[in-house]
Design an enzyme around this catalytic site. Structure first.
Site, PDB file in Angstrom:
ATOM      1  CB  CYS A  52      -0.903   0.037   1.234  1.00  0.00           C
ATOM      2  SG  CYS A  52      -2.404  -0.881   1.031  1.00  0.00           S
ATOM      3  CD  GLN A  53       0.392   6.534  -3.089  1.00  0.00           C
ATOM      4  OE1 GLN A  53      -0.432   6.012  -3.815  1.00  0.00           O
ATOM      5  NE2 GLN A  53       0.737   7.801  -3.180  1.00  0.00           N
TER       6      GLN A  53
END
Length: 144
Positions: A52-53
């Site tokens: 996930c960013q």
């Protein structure tokens, strides 16, 4: 208790009420505000979703024969995404989570309206939630 399929259909119906993606993003942000928040003690490295960013923590526990999820994120859109997934999967049997299709994500157009890194994060969130279900399912089968 609604089935996973019924919950997905409710979400599709809700998203179809909005005419454009700005309204849908606003709705997702609102959903994120109602997210059952993870206990601070579960905001650990092992509960962070890889890929996930933004930072997303997901925690699961068994309650009777159902998996209950809580989560949090440091990004408001991501919080909305995980809120949708929790709404679909939380309170369901591990086997149902494992076998669930997630076509509703394409039907509401979510994946195509996310940046590539957020889309990867979405896939990672689903994968992690299913991994929890697999672990709990094998625990149940070992007890039987």
């Amino acid at each position: 208790m609604n089935s996973i399929q019924e919950r997905q259909e409710e979400i599709i119906e809700e998203f179809s009420m909005f005419e454009d993606w700005m309204q849908r993003y606003e709705y997702m942000i609102e959903l994120g505000k109602s997210l059952p928040l993870i206990d601070e003690k579960h905001k650990t490295e092992e509960n962070i979703i890889k890929g996930c960013q933004s930072r997303v923590w997901v925690y699961a526990e068994m309650d009777d024969d159902q998996v209950d999820f809580t989560a949090d994120s440091d990004a408001i859109i991501t919080k909305g995404i995980i809120a949708i997934l929790i709404r679909v999967f939380s309170g369901q049997k591990p086997e149902d989570i494992i076998n669930a299709k997630t076509d509703f994500i394409d039907e509401i157009g979510l994946k195509e309206h996310l940046s590539p890194t957020r889309a990867n994060g979405l896939v990672s969130m689903i994968k992690q939630m299913k991994m929890y279900a697999i672990a709990y399912n094998s625990q149940q089968n070992n007890k039987a």
